[in-house]
Design a protein around this motif. Structure first.
Motif, PDB file in Angstrom:
ATOM      1  N   LEU A  52       0.571  -0.884  -0.117  1.00 46.66           N
ATOM      2  CA  LEU A  52       0.213   0.069  -0.023  1.00 46.66           C
ATOM      3  C   LEU A  52       0.696   1.429   0.001  1.00 46.66           C
ATOM      4  O   LEU A  52       0.120   2.172   0.573  1.00 46.66           O
ATOM      5  N   VAL A  53       2.000   1.017  -0.551  1.00 48.07           N
ATOM      6  CA  VAL A  53       2.895   2.092  -0.778  1.00 48.07           C
ATOM      7  C   VAL A  53       1.687   3.557  -1.886  1.00 48.07           C
ATOM      8  O   VAL A  53       2.267   4.521  -0.946  1.00 48.07           O
ATOM      9  N   TRP A  54       1.496   3.316  -2.164  1.00 54.44           N
ATOM     10  CA  TRP A  54       0.915   3.823  -3.287  1.00 54.44           C
ATOM     11  C   TRP A  54       0.017   4.837  -2.139  1.00 54.44           C
ATOM     12  O   TRP A  54      -0.197   5.773  -3.406  1.00 54.44           O
ATOM     13  N   LEU A  55      -0.861   3.519  -1.984  1.00 51.34           N
ATOM     14  CA  LEU A  55      -1.417   4.753  -1.062  1.00 51.34           C
ATOM     15  C   LEU A  55      -1.422   6.066  -0.083  1.00 51.34           C
ATOM     16  O   LEU A  55      -2.147   7.160   0.202  1.00 51.34           O
ATOM     17  N   ALA A  56      -0.314   5.743   0.586  1.00 51.40           N
ATOM     18  CA  ALA A  56       0.730   6.204   1.729  1.00 51.40           C
ATOM     19  C   ALA A  56       0.526   7.305   0.671  1.00 51.40           C
ATOM     20  O   ALA A  56       0.963   8.796   1.332  1.00 51.40           O
ATOM     21  N   LEU A  57       0.949   7.365  -0.483  1.00 50.73           N
ATOM     22  CA  LEU A  57       1.919   8.221  -1.221  1.00 50.73           C
ATOM     23  C   LEU A  57       1.116   9.349  -2.127  1.00 50.73           C
ATOM     24  O   LEU A  57       0.966  10.602  -1.736  1.00 50.73           O
ATOM     25  N   LEU A  58      -0.179   8.406  -2.041  1.00 50.79           N
ATOM     26  CA  LEU A  58      -1.517   9.641  -2.225  1.00 50.79           C
ATOM     27  C   LEU A  58      -1.982   9.986  -1.553  1.00 50.79           C
ATOM     28  O   LEU A  58      -2.757  11.491  -1.774  1.00 50.79           O
ATOM     29  N   LEU A  59      -1.748   9.516  -0.306  1.00 56.26           N
ATOM     30  CA  LEU A  59      -2.355  10.795   0.579  1.00 56.26           C
ATOM     31  C   LEU A  59      -1.755  11.519   0.914  1.00 56.26           C
ATOM     32  O   LEU A  59      -1.192  12.689   1.966  1.00 56.26           O
ATOM     33  N   ASN A  60      -0.092  11.442   1.575  1.00 56.00           N
ATOM     34  CA  ASN A  60       0.758  12.420   1.632  1.00 56.00           C
ATOM     35  C   ASN A  60       0.421  13.302   0.075  1.00 56.00           C
ATOM     36  O   ASN A  60       0.820  14.567   1.127  1.00 56.00           O
ATOM     37  N   ILE A  61       0.544  13.064  -0.727  1.00 54.24           N
ATOM     38  CA  ILE A  61      -0.392  14.347  -1.511  1.00 54.24           C
ATOM     39  C   ILE A  61      -1.103  15.013  -1.173  1.00 54.24           C
ATOM     40  O   ILE A  61      -0.983  16.594  -1.117  1.00 54.24           O
ATOM     41  N   THR A  62      -1.745  14.258  -0.546  1.00 52.88           N
ATOM     42  CA  THR A  62      -3.756  15.303  -0.715  1.00 52.88           C
ATOM     43  C   THR A  62      -3.744  15.979   0.184  1.00 52.88           C
ATOM     44  O   THR A  62      -4.159  16.796   1.002  1.00 52.88           O
TER      45      THR A  62
END
Length: 427
Positions: free
Chosen positions: A113-123
């Protein structure tokens, strides 16, 4: 017209610093980066690449993406807010976006779920930095020039104090966790950050004014907002001291904010600090920042904004040189890192508060404060975007972070030279 120096309004304004600064500490610089770093290592502590990038670089570039969106959106949205007079609605939107992104980080449970972590870091970053465009613009509206430095400093001071309070609670909570529950307790700290931001943010959202003035809402809001934006840019360009200040501000923001965001990862990769030591270092920086905001506010009243800012930049240059020369094999390396962190905190808090109030002082009398402050924020965010890209590229090509520290020192030196030529005058 809003009555300036109204205690209720100034307290409400300051309260948003208390509310949102927890993101800056818990998510952007302390617990989340350390958790992200641990989640992107295999059982032998070897970094797991994401899209061909080292974890630190991927984290860097996710922040750069967030700042890119803020750079593109904030001038247009701020102009729209000034045209139709509803900046509080934009402040609420970005506040909620950031807070719910923090809450969503609770679900970052595995390497898959690294992609989710990076996405939420962006938002989350878009929510945090986007809200500041509208928040900062209230300052010259509700505070008179002679009190701006003080109120701006109070905002940062309470923000730092609030973030230290929540971080301390989170640290005690995480350290008390059973060994097999540390990850869960860490993720609960992300949940607590979002709830804190959401709850305390309601004070400012309920008290700060929505419509500062009465004007007819145009039929084509987008077209009118771009016209307003163009007019503000042309008007802003006429003020020599604002141009010079923004130029210097760009270069020291590039270095200052990038260093703060990457401090934990620098300590981990270049010094070999343990996770607990890194978080305590960030805590030290925050405490020092409270003191720094007060000292710089006091100094600006004695020797002026310009000299105080130059002193802060000079200390930053020395700090970057220490960071470049630091040797991880030196037995005193951790002590040196703590000293460097203390210096970072002292000048970080002082320069942030004084930058905001200095720009507000230089602005002409205007109703469109949000649009004017959007240019300030664009300079800051573009500087951050560029700083993170430079930092990430230097990490990839040099294999370490020390060369990046030297590059940040050069950026501070450039800003020092530029700011020698501006004056604290509205012309």
């Amino acid at each position: 017209m809003i009555q300036k120096d109204n205690p209720k309004l100034t307290r409400a304004w300051i309260s948003y610093d208390w509310a949102n600064s927890v993101f800056s500490l818990v998510i952007a610089s302390a617990i989340f980066p350390v958790y992200f770093s641990s989640m992107t290592r295999d059982d032998n502590h070897v970094p797991i690449k994401f899209l061909g990038l080292l974890p630190e670089s991927a984290f860097n570039f996710s922040l750069a993406i967030a700042f890119f969106f803020v750079i593109v959106l904030s001038p247009v949205l701020s102009s729209i807010a000034d045209v139709i007079g509803n900046k509080i609605k934009f402040l609420r939107f970005f506040c909620y976006l950031g807070a719910f992104s923090c809450i969503g980080m609770f679900f970052f449970t595995s390497t898959n779920l690294v992609w989710l972590a990076l996405l939420l870091n962006i938002t989350g970053s878009i929510g945090f930095w986007g809200s500041l465009v509208f928040y900062n613009s209230y300052l010259p509206e509700i505070v008179s020039d002679d009190k701006i430095d003080k109120i701006s400093a109070y905002g940062y001071m309470f923000g730092y104090i609030g973030s230290v309070v929540l971080l301390s609670i989170c640290l005690v909570f995480i350290m008390s966790a059973p060994e097999d529950k540390v990850g869960l307790y860490t993720r609960i700290s992300f949940l607590a950050t979002g709830i804190w931001w959401l709850a305390f943010g309601q004070i400012a959202l309920s008290k700060l004014p929505n419509h500062k003035f009465d004007r007819e809402i145009p039929k084509n809001i987008i077209e009118s907002s771009f016209k307003s934006l163009k007019h503000t840019f042309k008007d802003l360009n006429q003020y020599k001291n604002i141009r010079i200040f923004l130029g210097g501000f760009f270069f020291y923001s590039l270095a200052m904010q990038t260093i703060f965001l990457m401090a934990a990862m620098f300590g981990s990769s270049e010094i070999g600090m343990e996770d607990s030591e890194l978080i305590m270092t960030i805590l030290l920086i925050q405490i020092e920042a409270v003191i720094g905001a007060w000292i710089f506010s006091y100094l600006s009243g004695k020797i002026g904004n310009k000299k105080t800012i130059l002193i802060g930049i000079f200390i930053w240059i020395i700090t970057c040189i220490i960071g470049y020369l630091i040797d991880k094999n030196d037995p005193n390396v951790k002590t040196q890192f703590y000293i460097m962190a203390g210096m970072v905190g002292l000048v970080m808090g002082g320069l942030q508060a004084l930058s905001r109030s200095t720009y507000a002082k230089l602005l002409p009398e205007t109703e469109d404060t949000t649009t004017y402050f959007s240019f300030y924020d664009v300079f800051e965010k573009f500087a951050l975007f560029l700083g993170l890209v430079i930092y990430g590229l230097l990490i990839e090509y040099s294999g370490g972070m020390k060369s990046s520290a030297l590059a940040m020192g050069v950026s501070f030196a450039i800003s020092f030279i530029i700011l020698l030529f501006y004056k604290m005058e509205k012309k």
